[in-house]
Design an enzyme around this catalytic site. Structure first.
Site, PDB file in Angstrom:
ATOM      1  N   ARG A 103       0.853  -1.139  -0.034  1.00  0.00           N
ATOM      2  CA  ARG A 103      -0.047   0.030   0.097  1.00  0.00           C
ATOM      3  C   ARG A 103       0.863   1.245  -0.282  1.00  0.00           C
ATOM      4  NH1 ARG A 103      -2.660   3.005   4.406  1.00  0.00           N
ATOM      5  NH2 ARG A 103      -4.078   4.490   3.513  1.00  0.00           N
ATOM      6  N   HIS A 148      -3.030  11.011   0.083  1.00  0.00           N
ATOM      7  CA  HIS A 148      -2.654  10.589   1.920  1.00  0.00           C
ATOM      8  C   HIS A 148      -2.118  12.026   2.186  1.00  0.00           C
ATOM      9  CE1 HIS A 148      -1.218   7.390   4.701  1.00  0.00           C
ATOM     10  NE2 HIS A 148      -1.035   8.647   5.182  1.00  0.00           N
ATOM     11  N   GLU A 194      -7.812   8.879   5.474  1.00  0.00           N
ATOM     12  CA  GLU A 194      -8.077   9.482   6.887  1.00  0.00           C
ATOM     13  C   GLU A 194      -8.678  10.997   6.234  1.00  0.00           C
ATOM     14  OE1 GLU A 194      -4.821   9.247   9.452  1.00  0.00           O
ATOM     15  OE2 GLU A 194      -5.188   7.034   9.870  1.00  0.00           O
ATOM     16  N   ASN A 334      -7.989   2.121   9.196  1.00  0.00           N
ATOM     17  CA  ASN A 334      -6.716   2.436  10.009  1.00  0.00           C
ATOM     18  C   ASN A 334      -6.775   2.245  11.485  1.00  0.00           C
ATOM     19  OD1 ASN A 334      -5.640   2.849   7.431  1.00  0.00           O
ATOM     20  ND2 ASN A 334      -5.102   5.150   7.907  1.00  0.00           N
ATOM     21  N   TYR A 336      -5.319   1.670  15.443  1.00  0.00           N
ATOM     22  CA  TYR A 336      -4.206   1.445  16.183  1.00  0.00           C
ATOM     23  C   TYR A 336      -4.259   1.386  17.610  1.00  0.00           C
ATOM     24  CZ  TYR A 336      -1.327   3.361  12.251  1.00  0.00           C
ATOM     25  OH  TYR A 336      -0.710   3.355  11.155  1.00  0.00           O
ATOM     26  N   GLU A 407      -4.028  -0.044   8.078  1.00  0.00           N
ATOM     27  CA  GLU A 407      -3.016   0.516   8.717  1.00  0.00           C
ATOM     28  C   GLU A 407      -3.001  -0.222  10.100  1.00  0.00           C
ATOM     29  OE1 GLU A 407      -1.883   4.519   9.138  1.00  0.00           O
ATOM     30  OE2 GLU A 407      -2.112   4.675   6.988  1.00  0.00           O
TER      31      GLU A 407
HETATM   32  C1  NOJ Z   1      -2.245   7.078  10.030  1.00  0.00           C
HETATM   33  C2  NOJ Z   1      -1.611   7.844   8.851  1.00  0.00           C
HETATM   34  O1  NOJ Z   1      -2.214   7.286   7.717  1.00  0.00           O
HETATM   35  C3  NOJ Z   1      -0.309   7.570   8.644  1.00  0.00           C
HETATM   36  O2  NOJ Z   1       0.128   8.554   7.665  1.00  0.00           O
HETATM   37  C4  NOJ Z   1       0.478   7.923  10.115  1.00  0.00           C
HETATM   38  O3  NOJ Z   1       1.847   7.872   9.907  1.00  0.00           O
HETATM   39  C5  NOJ Z   1       0.081   6.677  11.169  1.00  0.00           C
HETATM   40  N1  NOJ Z   1      -1.311   6.728  11.160  1.00  0.00           N
HETATM   41  C6  NOJ Z   1       0.635   6.683  12.350  1.00  0.00           C
HETATM   42  O4  NOJ Z   1       0.390   7.771  12.902  1.00  0.00           O
END
Ligand code: NOJ
Length: 520
Positions: A103, A148, A194, A334, A336, A407
Protein backbone atom coordinates in the site's frame (compact mmCIF):
# COMPACT_ATOMS: atom_id res chain seq x y z
CA UNK A 1 28.85 -12.26 34.63
CA UNK A 2 30.95 -12.72 31.52
CA UNK A 3 30.02 -10.89 28.33
CA UNK A 4 29.04 -14.12 26.57
CA UNK A 5 26.72 -15.16 29.41
CA UNK A 6 25.05 -11.76 29.40
CA UNK A 7 24.53 -12.07 25.67
CA UNK A 8 22.95 -15.53 25.97
CA UNK A 9 20.81 -14.42 28.88
CA UNK A 10 19.61 -11.47 26.79
CA UNK A 11 18.80 -13.67 23.81
CA UNK A 12 16.97 -16.22 25.98
CA UNK A 13 14.91 -13.51 27.65
CA UNK A 14 14.01 -12.11 24.25
CA UNK A 15 13.08 -15.56 22.98
CA UNK A 16 10.94 -16.34 26.03
CA UNK A 17 9.20 -12.99 25.72
CA UNK A 18 8.56 -13.69 22.06
CA UNK A 19 7.18 -17.16 22.71
CA UNK A 20 4.97 -15.98 25.54
CA UNK A 21 3.63 -13.10 23.48
CA UNK A 22 2.81 -15.41 20.60
CA UNK A 23 1.30 -17.91 22.96
CA UNK A 24 -0.80 -15.32 24.77
CA UNK A 25 -2.48 -14.37 21.52
CA UNK A 26 -2.54 -17.83 19.94
CA UNK A 27 -2.15 -16.64 16.38
CA UNK A 28 -2.70 -19.52 14.00
CA UNK A 29 -1.53 -19.47 10.42
CA UNK A 30 -4.53 -21.27 9.01
CA UNK A 31 -6.96 -18.54 10.01
CA UNK A 32 -6.62 -16.49 6.84
CA UNK A 33 -7.96 -17.41 3.40
CA UNK A 34 -5.32 -17.79 0.63
CA UNK A 35 -6.63 -14.74 -1.23
CA UNK A 36 -6.05 -12.54 1.85
CA UNK A 37 -3.73 -9.58 1.19
CA UNK A 38 -0.84 -9.20 3.60
CA UNK A 39 1.28 -6.14 3.09
CA UNK A 40 3.07 -3.13 4.42
CA UNK A 41 1.93 0.48 4.03
CA UNK A 42 3.62 3.83 3.40
CA UNK A 43 2.71 7.24 2.00
CA UNK A 44 4.41 9.51 -0.51
CA UNK A 45 5.26 12.48 1.71
CA UNK A 46 6.46 10.28 4.55
CA UNK A 47 9.02 8.27 2.56
CA UNK A 48 9.75 9.62 -0.91
CA UNK A 49 11.89 12.70 -0.24
CA UNK A 50 13.16 14.17 -3.56
CA UNK A 51 10.79 17.03 -2.89
CA UNK A 52 11.97 19.07 -5.83
CA UNK A 53 13.15 16.30 -8.16
CA UNK A 54 11.71 15.51 -11.57
CA UNK A 55 9.54 18.63 -11.98
CA UNK A 56 7.56 17.99 -8.81
CA UNK A 57 5.96 21.12 -7.35
CA UNK A 58 5.64 22.03 -3.69
CA UNK A 59 2.87 20.30 -1.79
CA UNK A 60 0.95 21.75 1.15
CA UNK A 61 3.12 19.62 3.48
CA UNK A 62 6.36 20.84 1.85
CA UNK A 63 5.29 24.39 2.61
CA UNK A 64 3.96 23.63 6.09
CA UNK A 65 6.99 21.71 7.38
CA UNK A 66 9.24 24.58 6.34
CA UNK A 67 7.38 26.98 8.65
CA UNK A 68 9.26 27.37 11.93
CA UNK A 69 7.91 25.51 14.96
CA UNK A 70 5.33 23.36 13.20
CA UNK A 71 7.14 20.00 13.48
CA UNK A 72 8.49 18.68 16.79
CA UNK A 73 12.11 18.13 15.73
CA UNK A 74 12.03 20.63 12.85
CA UNK A 75 11.95 17.65 10.44
CA UNK A 76 10.66 17.85 6.88
CA UNK A 77 9.96 15.37 4.09
CA UNK A 78 12.64 16.94 1.85
CA UNK A 79 14.71 13.75 1.97
CA UNK A 80 12.72 11.42 4.29
CA UNK A 81 13.75 7.85 3.33
CA UNK A 82 14.75 8.94 -0.18
CA UNK A 83 12.50 6.17 -1.43
CA UNK A 84 12.20 8.05 -4.75
CA UNK A 85 15.81 7.10 -5.50
CA UNK A 86 15.91 3.85 -3.50
CA UNK A 87 12.62 2.23 -4.41
CA UNK A 88 14.27 -0.83 -5.99
CA UNK A 89 16.01 -1.58 -2.69
CA UNK A 90 12.70 -1.14 -0.86
CA UNK A 91 10.99 -3.55 -3.24
CA UNK A 92 13.68 -6.10 -2.33
CA UNK A 93 12.85 -5.60 1.36
CA UNK A 94 9.23 -6.42 0.66
CA UNK A 95 10.22 -9.40 -1.43
CA UNK A 96 12.18 -10.75 1.53
CA UNK A 97 9.18 -10.27 3.81
CA UNK A 98 7.00 -12.30 1.47
CA UNK A 99 4.09 -9.84 1.30
CA UNK A 100 1.63 -10.13 -1.58
CA UNK A 101 0.57 -6.47 -1.55
CA UNK A 102 2.06 -3.01 -1.01
CA UNK A 103 0.00 0.00 0.00
CA UNK A 104 1.52 3.31 -1.09
CA UNK A 105 0.23 6.71 -2.11
CA UNK A 106 0.74 8.87 -5.17
CA UNK A 107 2.08 12.37 -4.73
CA UNK A 108 -0.42 14.59 -6.56
CA UNK A 109 2.20 17.33 -6.97
CA UNK A 110 4.54 14.87 -8.69
CA UNK A 111 1.87 13.91 -11.24
CA UNK A 112 0.13 17.27 -11.67
CA UNK A 113 2.46 19.94 -10.29
CA UNK A 114 -0.16 22.65 -10.98
CA UNK A 115 -3.30 20.57 -10.66
CA UNK A 116 -5.51 20.87 -13.73
CA UNK A 117 -3.93 24.27 -14.47
CA UNK A 118 -0.76 22.76 -15.95
CA UNK A 119 0.67 19.77 -17.75
CA UNK A 120 0.80 16.15 -16.63
CA UNK A 121 4.34 15.51 -15.41
CA UNK A 122 5.59 12.52 -17.36
CA UNK A 123 8.60 12.11 -15.07
CA UNK A 124 6.23 11.61 -12.13
CA UNK A 125 4.12 9.12 -14.12
CA UNK A 126 7.28 7.23 -15.02
CA UNK A 127 8.35 6.97 -11.37
CA UNK A 128 5.12 5.27 -10.32
CA UNK A 129 5.12 3.11 -13.46
CA UNK A 130 8.55 1.82 -12.54
CA UNK A 131 7.52 1.22 -8.93
CA UNK A 132 4.35 -0.63 -9.93
CA UNK A 133 6.21 -2.76 -12.47
CA UNK A 134 8.95 -3.54 -9.95
CA UNK A 135 6.52 -4.81 -7.31
CA UNK A 136 4.47 -6.79 -9.84
CA UNK A 137 7.66 -8.46 -10.93
CA UNK A 138 7.92 -9.80 -7.38
CA UNK A 139 4.31 -10.92 -7.29
CA UNK A 140 3.25 -7.97 -5.11
CA UNK A 141 -0.11 -6.28 -5.82
CA UNK A 142 -0.20 -2.48 -5.77
CA UNK A 143 -2.80 -1.08 -3.33
CA UNK A 144 -2.85 2.59 -4.23
CA UNK A 145 -3.99 5.61 -2.23
CA UNK A 146 -4.71 8.60 -4.43
CA UNK A 147 -4.48 11.10 -1.62
CA UNK A 148 -2.64 10.68 1.67
CA UNK A 149 -2.83 14.27 3.05
CA UNK A 150 -0.52 15.96 0.45
CA UNK A 151 -1.94 18.18 -2.31
CA UNK A 152 -0.32 20.67 -4.71
CA UNK A 153 0.14 23.97 -2.85
CA UNK A 154 -1.15 25.81 -5.91
CA UNK A 155 -4.66 24.50 -5.20
CA UNK A 156 -4.47 25.96 -1.71
CA UNK A 157 -3.24 29.32 -3.00
CA UNK A 158 -5.68 29.57 -5.90
CA UNK A 159 -8.97 28.74 -4.26
CA UNK A 160 -8.50 27.41 -0.73
CA UNK A 161 -8.31 23.70 -1.62
CA UNK A 162 -10.88 21.63 0.31
CA UNK A 163 -12.97 24.65 1.22
CA UNK A 164 -13.93 25.22 -2.40
CA UNK A 165 -16.15 23.01 -4.58
CA UNK A 166 -13.57 23.62 -7.34
CA UNK A 167 -11.40 20.94 -5.75
CA UNK A 168 -13.89 18.29 -6.84
CA UNK A 169 -13.01 18.96 -10.48
CA UNK A 170 -9.28 19.00 -9.75
CA UNK A 171 -9.49 15.80 -7.76
CA UNK A 172 -11.55 14.05 -10.45
CA UNK A 173 -9.00 15.11 -13.07
CA UNK A 174 -6.10 13.79 -10.95
CA UNK A 175 -7.89 10.50 -10.29
CA UNK A 176 -8.59 10.03 -13.99
CA UNK A 177 -4.95 10.67 -14.93
CA UNK A 178 -4.03 7.89 -12.48
CA UNK A 179 -6.71 5.45 -13.65
CA UNK A 180 -5.52 5.98 -17.24
CA UNK A 181 -1.83 5.70 -16.50
CA UNK A 182 -1.80 2.91 -13.90
CA UNK A 183 -5.24 1.27 -13.86
CA UNK A 184 -4.27 -1.56 -16.19
CA UNK A 185 -2.14 -2.89 -13.33
CA UNK A 186 -3.72 -1.43 -10.16
CA UNK A 187 -6.70 -3.42 -8.87
CA UNK A 188 -7.13 -1.63 -5.52
CA UNK A 189 -7.67 2.11 -5.37
CA UNK A 190 -8.48 4.21 -2.36
CA UNK A 191 -9.53 7.79 -2.93
CA UNK A 192 -8.56 9.23 0.45
CA UNK A 193 -6.50 8.27 3.45
CA UNK A 194 -8.10 9.43 6.71
CA UNK A 195 -10.20 12.35 5.43
CA UNK A 196 -11.57 12.60 9.00
CA UNK A 197 -8.06 13.52 10.16
CA UNK A 198 -7.59 16.03 7.33
CA UNK A 199 -10.85 17.79 8.21
CA UNK A 200 -10.24 17.83 11.98
CA UNK A 201 -6.56 18.65 12.11
CA UNK A 202 -6.57 20.96 9.10
CA UNK A 203 -9.67 23.00 9.98
CA UNK A 204 -10.72 22.36 13.60
CA UNK A 205 -7.49 22.35 15.62
CA UNK A 206 -5.46 23.77 12.74
CA UNK A 207 -2.43 21.69 13.62
CA UNK A 208 -2.11 20.32 10.04
CA UNK A 209 -2.04 22.40 6.86
CA UNK A 210 -3.72 24.68 5.95
CA UNK A 211 -3.52 25.61 9.64
CA UNK A 212 -7.07 26.99 9.91
CA UNK A 213 -8.87 27.36 13.24
CA UNK A 214 -10.69 29.83 15.44
CA UNK A 215 -10.98 30.48 19.18
CA UNK A 216 -10.86 28.68 21.58
CA UNK A 217 -8.36 26.82 19.40
CA UNK A 218 -5.23 28.87 18.91
CA UNK A 219 -2.23 29.38 16.67
CA UNK A 220 -4.01 30.01 13.38
CA UNK A 221 -4.12 33.17 11.30
CA UNK A 222 -7.57 32.44 9.95
CA UNK A 223 -10.33 29.86 9.96
CA UNK A 224 -13.65 28.97 11.53
CA UNK A 225 -13.54 25.78 13.56
CA UNK A 226 -17.34 25.63 13.76
CA UNK A 227 -17.91 25.63 9.99
CA UNK A 228 -14.81 24.79 7.97
CA UNK A 229 -14.25 21.16 9.07
CA UNK A 230 -17.74 20.35 7.76
CA UNK A 231 -17.21 22.24 4.52
CA UNK A 232 -13.84 20.57 3.87
CA UNK A 233 -15.34 17.15 4.64
CA UNK A 234 -18.25 17.88 2.28
CA UNK A 235 -15.89 18.65 -0.60
CA UNK A 236 -13.80 15.57 0.17
CA UNK A 237 -16.89 13.35 0.15
CA UNK A 238 -17.96 14.82 -3.19
CA UNK A 239 -14.43 14.49 -4.56
CA UNK A 240 -14.55 10.82 -3.64
CA UNK A 241 -17.91 10.55 -5.41
CA UNK A 242 -16.50 12.32 -8.49
CA UNK A 243 -13.55 9.93 -8.74
CA UNK A 244 -15.66 6.85 -8.00
CA UNK A 245 -18.20 7.79 -10.68
CA UNK A 246 -15.43 8.36 -13.26
CA UNK A 247 -13.96 4.97 -12.35
CA UNK A 248 -17.30 3.19 -12.57
CA UNK A 249 -18.26 4.83 -15.85
CA UNK A 250 -15.04 4.59 -17.83
CA UNK A 251 -12.53 2.24 -16.21
CA UNK A 252 -13.86 -0.36 -13.82
CA UNK A 253 -15.33 -2.72 -16.40
CA UNK A 254 -12.09 -2.97 -18.36
CA UNK A 255 -9.67 -2.70 -15.50
CA UNK A 256 -11.71 -4.83 -13.07
CA UNK A 257 -10.50 -3.18 -9.88
CA UNK A 258 -12.12 -1.97 -6.66
CA UNK A 259 -12.33 1.54 -5.24
CA UNK A 260 -12.67 2.45 -1.56
CA UNK A 261 -11.86 4.98 1.14
CA UNK A 262 -9.72 4.71 4.29
CA UNK A 263 -10.83 5.99 7.70
CA UNK A 264 -8.87 6.62 10.88
CA UNK A 265 -10.84 4.46 13.28
CA UNK A 266 -10.18 4.11 16.99
CA UNK A 267 -12.44 1.93 19.13
CA UNK A 268 -14.10 3.45 22.22
CA UNK A 269 -15.15 2.03 25.58
CA UNK A 270 -17.54 3.89 27.92
CA UNK A 271 -15.58 5.66 30.65
CA UNK A 272 -18.25 4.60 33.14
CA UNK A 273 -20.86 2.03 32.34
CA UNK A 274 -23.68 4.57 32.24
CA UNK A 275 -26.26 5.25 29.51
CA UNK A 276 -24.70 8.66 28.81
CA UNK A 277 -21.17 7.31 28.39
CA UNK A 278 -22.50 4.45 26.27
CA UNK A 279 -24.15 6.92 23.92
CA UNK A 280 -20.92 8.98 23.97
CA UNK A 281 -19.24 5.92 22.45
CA UNK A 282 -21.79 5.82 19.64
CA UNK A 283 -21.35 9.56 18.99
CA UNK A 284 -17.56 9.29 18.97
CA UNK A 285 -17.74 6.49 16.39
CA UNK A 286 -20.22 8.40 14.25
CA UNK A 287 -18.21 11.64 14.33
CA UNK A 288 -15.09 9.67 13.34
CA UNK A 289 -16.43 7.33 10.67
CA UNK A 290 -20.07 7.75 9.76
CA UNK A 291 -19.36 11.45 9.03
CA UNK A 292 -17.86 10.27 5.72
CA UNK A 293 -19.17 6.76 5.26
CA UNK A 294 -22.89 7.39 5.85
CA UNK A 295 -23.11 9.96 3.00
CA UNK A 296 -21.14 7.68 0.69
CA UNK A 297 -23.02 4.52 1.55
CA UNK A 298 -26.46 5.85 2.57
CA UNK A 299 -26.58 9.27 0.88
CA UNK A 300 -26.61 11.61 3.89
CA UNK A 301 -24.86 12.62 7.12
CA UNK A 302 -25.49 10.37 10.14
CA UNK A 303 -28.39 11.18 12.48
CA UNK A 304 -25.94 11.36 15.41
CA UNK A 305 -24.30 14.36 13.72
CA UNK A 306 -27.36 16.02 12.25
CA UNK A 307 -28.91 16.24 15.72
CA UNK A 308 -25.96 18.20 17.09
CA UNK A 309 -24.39 20.04 14.15
CA UNK A 310 -27.72 20.89 12.49
CA UNK A 311 -27.55 23.64 9.90
CA UNK A 312 -23.76 23.84 10.03
CA UNK A 313 -23.69 20.60 8.03
CA UNK A 314 -23.76 21.37 4.31
CA UNK A 315 -26.63 19.96 2.24
CA UNK A 316 -26.25 17.45 -0.59
CA UNK A 317 -28.04 18.74 -3.71
CA UNK A 318 -29.93 16.30 -5.93
CA UNK A 319 -26.95 16.30 -8.35
CA UNK A 320 -24.65 15.48 -5.45
CA UNK A 321 -26.93 12.65 -4.37
CA UNK A 322 -26.83 11.26 -7.87
CA UNK A 323 -23.03 11.25 -7.80
CA UNK A 324 -22.97 9.68 -4.34
CA UNK A 325 -24.72 6.66 -5.80
CA UNK A 326 -21.27 5.51 -6.96
CA UNK A 327 -20.65 4.63 -3.30
CA UNK A 328 -17.53 2.49 -2.67
CA UNK A 329 -16.45 -1.14 -3.00
CA UNK A 330 -14.62 -1.47 0.29
CA UNK A 331 -13.83 0.32 3.53
CA UNK A 332 -10.20 0.77 4.56
CA UNK A 333 -9.66 0.84 8.31
CA UNK A 334 -6.60 2.37 9.95
CA UNK A 335 -6.78 1.03 13.48
CA UNK A 336 -4.22 1.52 16.23
CA UNK A 337 -5.89 2.17 19.57
CA UNK A 338 -8.87 2.13 21.90
CA UNK A 339 -9.78 5.02 24.20
CA UNK A 340 -12.33 5.68 26.93
CA UNK A 341 -15.20 7.92 25.86
CA UNK A 342 -16.99 10.14 28.37
CA UNK A 343 -20.13 12.12 27.71
CA UNK A 344 -20.01 15.89 28.05
CA UNK A 345 -23.29 16.74 26.38
CA UNK A 346 -24.91 16.84 29.80
CA UNK A 347 -21.90 18.17 31.67
CA UNK A 348 -19.09 20.62 30.99
CA UNK A 349 -16.63 19.56 28.25
CA UNK A 350 -12.98 19.93 29.06
CA UNK A 351 -11.73 21.78 26.00
CA UNK A 352 -8.34 20.07 25.74
CA UNK A 353 -9.68 16.50 25.69
CA UNK A 354 -13.02 16.97 23.97
CA UNK A 355 -13.60 15.91 20.40
CA UNK A 356 -15.15 18.89 18.66
CA UNK A 357 -18.91 18.95 18.43
CA UNK A 358 -19.41 15.34 19.43
CA UNK A 359 -19.55 16.35 23.11
CA UNK A 360 -17.31 13.43 23.96
CA UNK A 361 -14.12 13.57 25.98
CA UNK A 362 -11.60 10.82 25.40
CA UNK A 363 -8.82 9.54 27.58
CA UNK A 364 -6.52 6.55 27.76
CA UNK A 365 -6.68 6.36 31.56
CA UNK A 366 -9.29 5.52 34.14
CA UNK A 367 -8.78 5.61 37.88
CA UNK A 368 -5.04 5.96 37.34
CA UNK A 369 -4.73 2.90 35.10
CA UNK A 370 -4.01 2.95 31.36
CA UNK A 371 -6.50 1.19 29.08
CA UNK A 372 -3.60 -0.87 27.63
CA UNK A 373 0.17 -0.70 27.43
CA UNK A 374 1.12 2.81 26.27
CA UNK A 375 3.16 3.19 23.08
CA UNK A 376 5.45 6.06 22.13
CA UNK A 377 2.66 7.85 20.28
CA UNK A 378 0.53 9.83 22.75
CA UNK A 379 -2.99 8.40 22.96
CA UNK A 380 -2.04 5.13 21.20
CA UNK A 381 -2.38 2.16 23.59
CA UNK A 382 -2.11 -1.54 22.94
CA UNK A 383 -5.68 -2.85 23.22
CA UNK A 384 -5.94 -5.80 20.81
CA UNK A 385 -9.65 -6.52 21.35
CA UNK A 386 -10.39 -3.09 19.84
CA UNK A 387 -9.53 -4.53 16.42
CA UNK A 388 -12.32 -7.08 16.52
CA UNK A 389 -14.75 -4.52 17.95
CA UNK A 390 -14.14 -1.85 15.31
CA UNK A 391 -14.42 -4.41 12.50
CA UNK A 392 -17.72 -5.69 13.91
CA UNK A 393 -18.97 -2.09 14.19
CA UNK A 394 -18.34 -1.56 10.46
CA UNK A 395 -19.79 -4.96 9.65
CA UNK A 396 -23.06 -4.10 11.38
CA UNK A 397 -23.38 -0.48 10.30
CA UNK A 398 -22.45 -1.06 6.65
CA UNK A 399 -23.93 -4.46 6.00
CA UNK A 400 -20.61 -6.29 5.83
CA UNK A 401 -19.13 -4.17 3.05
CA UNK A 402 -15.69 -5.70 2.26
CA UNK A 403 -12.98 -4.32 4.56
CA UNK A 404 -9.21 -4.04 4.53
CA UNK A 405 -7.13 -3.17 7.58
CA UNK A 406 -5.09 -0.59 5.70
CA UNK A 407 -2.91 0.34 8.71
CA UNK A 408 -1.99 -1.12 12.07
CA UNK A 409 1.34 -0.63 13.76
CA UNK A 410 3.43 0.26 16.77
CA UNK A 411 5.65 3.27 17.40
CA UNK A 412 8.96 3.48 19.24
CA UNK A 413 10.33 6.68 20.70
CA UNK A 414 13.53 7.70 19.00
CA UNK A 415 16.17 10.22 19.94
CA UNK A 416 19.94 10.19 19.99
CA UNK A 417 20.01 8.57 23.46
CA UNK A 418 18.10 5.45 22.37
CA UNK A 419 20.61 2.82 21.14
CA UNK A 420 19.96 1.38 17.71
CA UNK A 421 20.11 -2.14 19.17
CA UNK A 422 17.08 -1.40 21.35
CA UNK A 423 15.16 -0.23 18.34
CA UNK A 424 16.07 -3.38 16.41
CA UNK A 425 14.96 -5.66 19.26
CA UNK A 426 11.35 -4.58 18.94
CA UNK A 427 9.65 -7.41 20.84
CA UNK A 428 6.87 -5.09 22.00
CA UNK A 429 5.99 -4.43 18.36
CA UNK A 430 5.90 -8.17 17.63
CA UNK A 431 3.57 -8.68 20.56
CA UNK A 432 1.37 -5.81 19.43
CA UNK A 433 1.11 -7.07 15.84
CA UNK A 434 0.52 -10.69 16.85
CA UNK A 435 -2.26 -9.83 19.25
CA UNK A 436 -3.98 -7.41 16.85
CA UNK A 437 -3.84 -9.98 14.05
CA UNK A 438 -5.31 -12.55 16.40
CA UNK A 439 -8.18 -10.20 17.15
CA UNK A 440 -8.67 -9.58 13.42
CA UNK A 441 -8.86 -13.35 12.88
CA UNK A 442 -11.57 -13.52 15.53
CA UNK A 443 -13.63 -10.96 13.58
CA UNK A 444 -13.20 -13.05 10.42
CA UNK A 445 -14.42 -16.11 12.32
CA UNK A 446 -17.47 -14.09 13.31
CA UNK A 447 -18.29 -13.51 9.67
CA UNK A 448 -16.63 -10.15 8.94
CA UNK A 449 -15.60 -9.77 5.30
CA UNK A 450 -12.02 -8.60 5.93
CA UNK A 451 -9.79 -9.13 2.90
CA UNK A 452 -6.39 -7.81 3.86
CA UNK A 453 -4.03 -6.38 6.47
CA UNK A 454 -1.18 -3.88 6.10
CA UNK A 455 1.45 -3.12 8.72
CA UNK A 456 2.26 0.55 9.18
CA UNK A 457 5.00 0.81 8.19
CA UNK A 458 7.56 -0.80 5.94
CA UNK A 459 10.18 1.77 6.98
CA UNK A 460 10.77 4.23 9.78
CA UNK A 461 9.64 7.51 8.27
CA UNK A 462 8.49 11.11 8.71
CA UNK A 463 5.70 10.96 11.29
CA UNK A 464 3.88 14.27 10.57
CA UNK A 465 3.90 16.59 13.61
CA UNK A 466 6.35 14.28 15.40
CA UNK A 467 8.90 14.44 12.60
CA UNK A 468 11.52 11.72 13.07
CA UNK A 469 11.02 11.31 16.84
CA UNK A 470 8.77 8.27 16.40
CA UNK A 471 9.62 5.08 14.52
CA UNK A 472 6.81 2.92 13.10
CA UNK A 473 8.93 0.88 10.66
CA UNK A 474 9.64 -2.83 10.71
CA UNK A 475 12.84 -1.73 8.96
CA UNK A 476 15.08 0.68 10.84
CA UNK A 477 16.31 3.65 8.81
CA UNK A 478 19.54 5.44 9.67
CA UNK A 479 18.72 9.02 8.76
CA UNK A 480 22.39 9.91 8.19
CA UNK A 481 23.23 7.12 5.76
CA UNK A 482 19.65 6.12 4.81
CA UNK A 483 20.69 2.52 5.29
CA UNK A 484 17.79 0.14 6.06
CA UNK A 485 18.20 -2.63 8.67
CA UNK A 486 15.53 -5.25 9.47
CA UNK A 487 14.16 -5.10 12.99
CA UNK A 488 13.14 -8.33 14.76
CA UNK A 489 9.59 -7.59 13.63
CA UNK A 490 10.64 -7.80 9.96
CA UNK A 491 12.06 -11.28 10.64
CA UNK A 492 8.88 -12.18 12.53
CA UNK A 493 6.65 -10.97 9.62
CA UNK A 494 8.77 -12.95 7.16
CA UNK A 495 8.34 -16.12 9.24
CA UNK A 496 4.65 -15.49 9.78
CA UNK A 497 4.04 -14.96 6.06
CA UNK A 498 5.93 -18.12 5.24
CA UNK A 499 3.48 -19.95 7.45
CA UNK A 500 0.23 -18.47 6.16
CA UNK A 501 0.73 -19.61 2.57
CA UNK A 502 -0.97 -16.68 0.95
CA UNK A 503 -1.44 -16.51 -2.77
CA UNK A 504 1.15 -14.44 -4.52
CA UNK A 505 0.26 -12.65 -7.68
CA UNK A 506 1.92 -14.34 -10.65
CA UNK A 507 5.02 -12.23 -11.27
CA UNK A 508 4.42 -10.01 -14.28
CA UNK A 509 6.42 -7.31 -15.93
CA UNK A 510 3.55 -4.89 -16.08
CA UNK A 511 2.70 -3.22 -19.34
CA UNK A 512 5.07 -3.25 -22.26
CA UNK A 513 5.30 -0.41 -24.79
CA UNK A 514 3.39 1.98 -22.55
CA UNK A 515 1.82 5.12 -23.98
CA UNK A 516 0.57 7.93 -21.82
CA UNK A 517 -3.14 8.64 -22.16
CA UNK A 518 -4.49 11.88 -20.81
CA UNK A 519 -8.11 12.63 -19.93
CA UNK A 520 -9.92 14.37 -22.77
C1 NOJ B 1 -2.19 7.14 10.09
C2 NOJ B 1 -1.65 7.83 8.88
O1 NOJ B 1 -2.32 7.41 7.73
C3 NOJ B 1 -0.15 7.66 8.71
O2 NOJ B 1 0.26 8.61 7.78
C4 NOJ B 1 0.53 7.82 10.04
O3 NOJ B 1 1.92 7.83 9.91
C5 NOJ B 1 0.09 6.70 10.95
N1 NOJ B 1 -1.34 6.76 11.14
C6 NOJ B 1 0.74 6.70 12.32
O4 NOJ B 1 0.38 7.83 13.02
Amino acid sequence: MKKKQVFFLGVSVWFLQLISSLASCGLDHTQFPPSFLFGTATSSYQIEGAYLAGNKSLSNWDVFTHLPGKIKDGGTGDVADDHYHRYTEDVELMHYLGVNSYRFSISWSRILPRGRFGEVNTIGIEFYNKLIDAILLKGIQPFVTLNHYDIPQELEDRYGSWLSPQIQQDYGYFAEVCFKAFGDRVKYWTTFNEPNVVAKYGYLSGTYPPNHCSSPEGGCKSGDSAIEPYLAAHNIILSHATAASIYRKSYQVNQSGMIGMVMSSAWYVPFRNTPTDRSAVQRALAFDNAWFLDPIIYGDYPPEMRQIVGSRLPIFSSDDKEKLKSKLDFIGINHYTTLYAQDCLFSQCNFSTSRGDSFVQTTGERDGLPIGDPTAMPDFYMVPYGMEKIIMYFKERYNNTPMFITENGYSQASNKDVPMQDLLNDTARIEYLTCYLDSLAMAVRHGADVRGYFIWSLLDNFEWLYGYTLRFGIYYVDYNTLERTPKQSAVWYHKFLNGVKILKQKPSQGRVGRTLHLPS
